[in-house]
Motif scaffolding. Structure first.
Motif, short mmCIF file in Angstrom:
data_model
loop_
_atom_site.label_atom_id
_atom_site.label_comp_id
_atom_site.label_asym_id
_atom_site.label_seq_id
_atom_site.Cartn_x
_atom_site.Cartn_y
_atom_site.Cartn_z
N PHE A 52 0.84 -1.22 0.00
CA PHE A 52 0.00 0.00 0.00
C PHE A 52 0.86 1.25 0.00
CE2 PHE A 52 -2.93 -2.93 2.48
CZ PHE A 52 -3.57 -3.34 1.33
N GLU A 73 -2.48 -6.40 -5.09
CA GLU A 73 -3.32 -7.54 -5.47
C GLU A 73 -2.52 -8.73 -5.97
OE1 GLU A 73 -3.46 -4.47 -6.81
OE2 GLU A 73 -3.93 -4.51 -8.96
N HIS A 89 -21.72 -4.01 2.57
CA HIS A 89 -22.83 -4.33 1.66
C HIS A 89 -22.81 -5.79 1.24
CE1 HIS A 89 -19.30 -3.38 -0.62
NE2 HIS A 89 -19.83 -3.83 -1.74
N PHE A 102 -10.70 -13.87 -7.28
CA PHE A 102 -9.47 -13.58 -8.01
C PHE A 102 -8.46 -14.72 -7.93
CE2 PHE A 102 -11.22 -9.72 -6.08
CZ PHE A 102 -11.67 -9.10 -7.24
N LEU B 512 -11.12 -0.62 3.58
CA LEU B 512 -11.98 -1.50 2.78
C LEU B 512 -11.34 -1.75 1.43
CD1 LEU B 512 -15.58 -0.10 3.47
CD2 LEU B 512 -14.52 -2.15 4.39
N GLU B 514 -8.20 -1.35 0.69
CA GLU B 514 -6.94 -2.08 0.86
C GLU B 514 -7.19 -3.56 1.12
OE1 GLU B 514 -4.44 1.78 2.48
OE2 GLU B 514 -4.97 0.19 3.88
N SER B 515 -8.25 -3.86 1.86
CA SER B 515 -8.59 -5.27 2.07
C SER B 515 -8.89 -5.93 0.74
CB SER B 515 -9.82 -5.39 2.98
OG SER B 515 -9.53 -4.94 4.27
N ALA B 516 -9.70 -5.24 -0.09
CA ALA B 516 -10.06 -5.82 -1.39
C ALA B 516 -8.81 -6.03 -2.23
CB ALA B 516 -11.05 -4.91 -2.11
N ARG B 517 -7.89 -5.07 -2.19
CA ARG B 517 -6.70 -5.19 -3.02
C ARG B 517 -5.81 -6.32 -2.53
NH1 ARG B 517 -3.97 -0.26 -5.54
NH2 ARG B 517 -3.41 -2.01 -6.87
N GLY B 520 -6.76 -9.48 -3.85
CA GLY B 520 -6.52 -9.76 -5.26
C GLY B 520 -7.24 -8.85 -6.24
N ALA B 521 -8.02 -7.86 -5.72
CA ALA B 521 -8.75 -6.97 -6.63
C ALA B 521 -7.84 -5.86 -7.13
CB ALA B 521 -9.95 -6.37 -5.91
N SER B 522 -7.95 -5.51 -8.42
CA SER B 522 -7.21 -4.36 -8.93
C SER B 522 -7.87 -3.10 -8.37
CB SER B 522 -7.27 -4.34 -10.45
OG SER B 522 -8.61 -4.11 -10.87
N ARG B 523 -7.20 -1.95 -8.55
CA ARG B 523 -7.76 -0.71 -8.03
C ARG B 523 -9.15 -0.45 -8.62
NH1 ARG B 523 -10.08 2.00 -5.87
NH2 ARG B 523 -9.87 4.13 -5.11
N ARG B 525 -11.21 -2.67 -9.88
CA ARG B 525 -12.15 -3.67 -9.41
C ARG B 525 -12.62 -3.34 -7.98
NH1 ARG B 525 -13.62 -8.95 -11.16
NH2 ARG B 525 -15.41 -9.35 -9.83
N ALA B 526 -11.71 -2.86 -7.15
CA ALA B 526 -12.08 -2.48 -5.78
C ALA B 526 -13.07 -1.33 -5.81
CB ALA B 526 -10.84 -2.09 -4.98
N ASP B 529 -16.39 -3.00 -6.99
CA ASP B 529 -16.99 -3.98 -6.07
C ASP B 529 -17.31 -3.40 -4.71
OD1 ASP B 529 -16.89 -6.03 -7.86
OD2 ASP B 529 -15.06 -6.95 -7.09
N VAL B 530 -16.47 -2.49 -4.24
CA VAL B 530 -16.58 -2.07 -2.83
C VAL B 530 -17.04 -0.63 -2.69
CG1 VAL B 530 -15.32 -1.74 -0.68
CG2 VAL B 530 -14.82 -3.72 -2.12
#
Lengths: 342, 615
Positions: A52, A73, A89, A102, B512, B514-517, B520-523, B525-526, B529-530
């Motif tokens: 990050f 990712e 959500h 993924f 949230l 950062e958790s998604a990333r 495995g989610a791309s920026r 996609r996050a 999705d989020v």
């Protein structure tokens, strides 16, 4: 599974160095903890590992492979935050399954099976359809852990995961985390400001201060042989006494503090700082004898914390029975005193 | 680095993963491309022309007509000190009135304001009027509780979506020769007044637009005053008035200054109101610029456009700097509101009767124009008629130059198309603005600049570049009217999407994402999705804004719209000028009522889903 090497890591925010030349190697399957007061750079270090943040210098290597330019990712890490960060959500099941969008579940199981397996692991079986907001803090934190573990990451990162929970729950949950870590044998980097928590769960601990690592070692080593005054004061309740040492003829040295003095087993000379663990001190006679004035005592349940004044220096003594306020004698063997380096 | 475990990665999965990864950068690049093509490049061509061989900028700066007395600074700088000294020796300043407005008269010798001076003068007067009309409203909304307060508070964003040309129709219907005001006067046996084409009505219309802005910004600041700070001051011995002066006022002044600055920018660039209510004798820079374009005097137009843009960008920059220095943190402990309909003691009664008078003024300024317009569309109260509505239908059937149904159709088509472009642009920029790191402020400014450049300037630049054609290599690229209009609308509307989405996005816990990333989610996609599921009210409100802005856009549309391609606001202006239907605002009022209905519907969407627009 994989090792994590931090090599000369630097991260600057404007003029301040949040992370200042941090080099640490976390072994494969190790439970490693970064501990320090707030602002010491431990969370930034974790964020550098997760991707990050990008380092201004140095490198993070996973299993010997540089992660430069690898986005979060693609790093194959699981992360759990203090704020849980569950997707509000989505249901519990959808949260845990998110990473499986993924990455394929390990062992060729289906997504649903993997989710059930993970919820079982964190003692929340059958909770798939619950809303995160309907769960207690401790339950939410376990869902967050299940979510992070579901894709089978090679590194688990925990950022103050217990800090929002009450003391009793925290103790139970950290036992659970440790148990899961052992079972999965997953390389884990844990960040906390709570030194007691750090000592209780870790294989090894790195104490951080002002962006630098002060000491790396097993919990026992860090507690018993602090490498610096900062570590001595930060890890556990402690007395750090400044004095002037002169070698004794036989062995060890004498440390003069004002008009009084005591003996230590190590040989030292000049100005020194001496760490005296409160539980190594007691009231009575023999060994070093310090005439103190007992000021007050706090009852802890299994022991008393007794605050004493020794010629203007405050001394903390941990004993099973508290003396009355007033003059008393504190005793400890020279071997119990630890002369701090530098 | 997890390749070894990914055994079942099919080509499709790889493809969709690539799409995931590049969706956001591509959308960002697309946004920049659209901005460059329909904003920066056209405006740049205007600047180039303005500083070209004819150097119209210099011609304007040295012209007394444009610059008034200030032209001497550029024309003959060496004489300035002498001139100023001579002037100062004879100066007498006398306070007096211009119609209903206070004015200062320099008795002798006279000072010519010039076009720029007059524009700034009317903007200053409009700002004063907006503050005078808006400030009491902030007091009432922030300090009193009464039924309908929330509704009133949300109505303060209405001016942002009301097409200004429609407001013009409302003002004509109210203050025109045969308007509501004169109707009332003649019923009372008084003489009719000619209020149109005066500075007063222009200033009043500007106040209609901008007073709610002042109200909104100051009321928000007032609601953010921490009650315990006031209570602390009181307990330390301050009187209520002193506590207001020492604790409350310092927190209101920045908001007041910011709203005044913004009002000045808006009224400096105001176009349809001055054009239709003032006419050429009250022309501002913007109106004169438009007239130059109509006269095909493109060089002068480019010079004016450049100078005006320099002024508006400088003012907007000042505003943004100022806004940035304010902390916008709310308080958990606001001042308690008084009950409006519950007074005891003469002082409280006095305050409430003052509020009553203010309420009447507000009703007259805000309700009368809209009500008069709707009323005028059905012929007024005395002789109700549907002939104006029938006129719209007949006109459609007769195949005249400006057909109502065609205007409605184009407006809706442009609105939907502009929305389709503005929404992704706004979301991408909003995501960047909410989460961006280094260099964010610069990029923010680049992306938000369209809000500070007038529609006439953008329209003019588009006309001279993309519509007339641009040489790209050996080809001449020229875009047809509708495409350019849609793009211009999208660029005008997307900052509103940003302004709605960005604050909500930045309120989403970054953990949230950062958790998604980490999972495995791309920026991109996050975001999809989020974040977007969590901020959909902001997205919807932004969409309603973008749609409403497109529906109401007049400035660039009137330049770009050809004979065959016109929207409701353009048709409205043509009906207003076209008196073939008799000396009545009826047809325009009927058309305006349609426009009001469409924009009111947008407003309801914005309000219901919680529009967060903060200028």
């Amino acid at each position: 599974m994989t090792s994590v090497e931090l090599d000369g890591l630097v991260r600057e925010f404007g003029p301040t160095r949040a992370v200042d030349d941090v080099s640490v190697t976390v072994a494969d399957g190790e439970f490693f903890t970064l501990v320090g007061p707030s602002g010491c750079g431990k969370t930034t270090t974790l964020r550098l590992i997760a991707g990050f943040e990008n380092p201004d210098g140095g490198d993070v290597r996973f299993g010997g492979e540089s992660t430069t330019g690898v986005p979060p990712e693609d790093r194959d890490v699981g992360i759990v935050f203090q704020s849980y960060a569950l997707f509000p959500h989505m249901t519990v099941g959808e949260n845990v399954a998110y990473g499986l969008r993924f990455r394929d579940p390990p062992d060729g199981v289906s997504t649903a099976e993997r989710v059930a397996e993970l919820l079982e692991l964190v003692d929340l079986p059958g909770m798939e359809d619950r809303e995160p907001s309907a769960l207690s803090g401790g339950q939410q934190q376990r869902v967050a852990l299940a979510r992070a573990l579901a894709p089978g990451p090679s590194v688990l990162l925990l950022d103050e995961p217990m800090s929002a929970l009450d003391a009793r729950l925290r103790e139970r949950l950290r036992g659970k985390v440790k148990e899961i870590q052992r079972e999965l044998d997953i390389t884990t980097v844990y960040v906390t400001h709570d030194q007691e928590e750090a000592l209780s769960v870790s294989d090894r601990v790195a104490v951080m201060h002002d962006g630098r690592v002060e000491q790396v070692g097993t919990p026992e080593a860090v507690y018993r042989e602090p490498a610096s005054r900062f570590v001595a004061e930060f890890v556990g309740d402690n007395n750090v006494v400044d004095g002037s040492a002169s070698p004794l003829e036989t062995r060890g040295s004498s440390v003069a503090v004002g008009s009084a003095s005591f003996d230590v087993a190590e040989s030292a000379s000049g100005n020194v700082a001496v760490s005296l663990r409160p539980e190594a001190l007691s009231f009575g006679s023999g060994g070093n004898e310090l005439d103190v004035v007992v000021e007050r005592a706090e009852f802890l349940g299994d022991a008393y914390k007794v605050y004493c004044d020794w010629h203007g220096t405050q001394l903390l003594v941990k004993t099973t029975d508290a003396p009355e306020p007033g003059p008393a004698t504190v005793t400890f063997p020279p071997e119990a005193a630890d002369v701090l380096p530098e | 680095m997890r390749g070894s475990r990914r055994t079942a990665a099919s080509a499709w999965a790889t493809l969709s993963r690539a799409a995931d990864r590049f969706a956001l950068p591509l959308a960002g690049a697309g946004t920049l491309a659209v901005l460059a093509a329909v904003f920066y490049y056209p405006v740049w061509t205007v600047f180039v022309e303005a500083l070209g061989p004819e150097n119209p900028v210099w011609a304007i700066l040295t012209s007394e007509f444009y610059m008034g007395a200030a032209h001497g600074v550029f024309a003959h700088p060496l004489r300035v000190p002498g001139d100023v000294a001579a002037w100062l020796a004879e100066v007498h300043i006398v306070a007096g009135w211009t119609g209903l407005l206070p004015d200062l008269f320099v008795v002798h010798p006279g000072v010519r304001k010039g076009l720029f001076g007059f524009t700034a003068y009317q903007a200053a007067l409009s700002t004063l009027a907006s503050v005078a009309l808006g400030l009491p409203g902030a007091y009432v909304l922030a300090r009193f509780e009464f039924p309908g307060r929330r509704t009133l508070q949300s109505l303060t964003i209405l001016p942002f979506v009301l097409p200004s040309i429609m407001v013009v129709v409302g003002f004509v219907a109210t203050f025109g020769q045969f308007g509501t005001l004169n109707g009332v006067l003649s019923t009372l046996g008084l003489e009719r007044v000619q209020f149109l084409y005066t500075l007063e009505v222009v200033v009043l219309a500007h106040a209609f637009y901008n007073a709610p802005l002042v109200t909104r910004m100051v009321a928000t600041a007032w609601e953010n005053v921490d009650a315990s700070a006031v209570e602390t001051a009181r307990s330390l011995g301050a009187s209520p008035l002193r506590a207001f002066r020492d604790v409350v006022a310092p927190q209101l002044v920045p908001a007041l200054a910011a709203s005044a600055l913004l009002t000045f920018v808006f009224t400096f660039m105001s176009f349809p109101i001055v054009l239709a209510l003032g006419g050429l004798q009250l022309a501002t820079v913007e109106v004169w610029l438009y007239a130059r374009i109509q006269q095909l005097d493109y060089a002068t137009a480019a010079g004016l456009a450049t100078l005006e843009t320099v002024v508006s960008l400088a003012l907007t920059y000042a505003y943004l700097r100022y806004e940035g220095s304010q902390s916008a943190d709310g308080t958990a402990n606001p001042l308690a509101r008084h009950r409006l309909f519950d007074a005891s003691g003469p002082r409280e009664w006095l305050v409430r009767s003052g509020i009553g008078v203010y309420g009447v003024v507000v009703a007259a300024v805000f309700v009368a124009p809209l009500a008069s317009m709707v009323l005028a569309s059905v012929g007024g109260l005395e002789e109700p008629t549907l002939r104006w509505w029938r006129f719209l239908v007949d006109r459609q059937a007769s195949g005249g130059r400006t057909q109502p149904a065609t205007a409605v159709r184009y407006s809706l088509q442009f609105g939907v198309a502009a929305l389709a472009v503005a929404l992704p642009m706004g979301v991408v920029v909003g995501a960047f603005s909410a989460r961006g790191g280094r260099g964010r402020k610069v990029v923010d400014a680049v992306l938000m600049a369209p809000i500070a450049v007038s529609g006439i300037v953008v329209g003019f630049g588009l006309l001279r570049s993309l519509v007339f054609g641009v040489e790209v290599g050996d080809y001449r690229v020229s875009l047809v009217g509708p495409v350019v209009v849609v793009m211009a609308h999208a660029v005008a509307g997307y900052p509103f999407v940003v302004r709605n989405v960005a604050p909500m996005l930045s309120a989403v816990d970054s953990r949230l994402v950062e958790s998604a990333r980490a999972l495995g989610a791309s920026r991109g996609r996050a975001l999809w999705d989020v974040e977007l599921p969590l901020v959909w009210p902001g997205v919807l409100a932004g969409a309603a804004f973008a749609f409403a802005i497109s529906i109401g856009e007049f400035d660039s549309t009137v330049i770009l719209a050809g004979d065959g391609v016109y929207t409701m606001p353009v048709a409205l202006k043509r009906f207003l000028v076209d008196r073939t239907a008799g000396p009545s605002t009826g047809p325009a009022a009927a058309m305006g009522t349609v426009l009001l209905a469409v924009t009111a519907a947008s407003f309801v969407v914005i309000d219901r889903v919680g529009g967060r627009y903060r200028p």
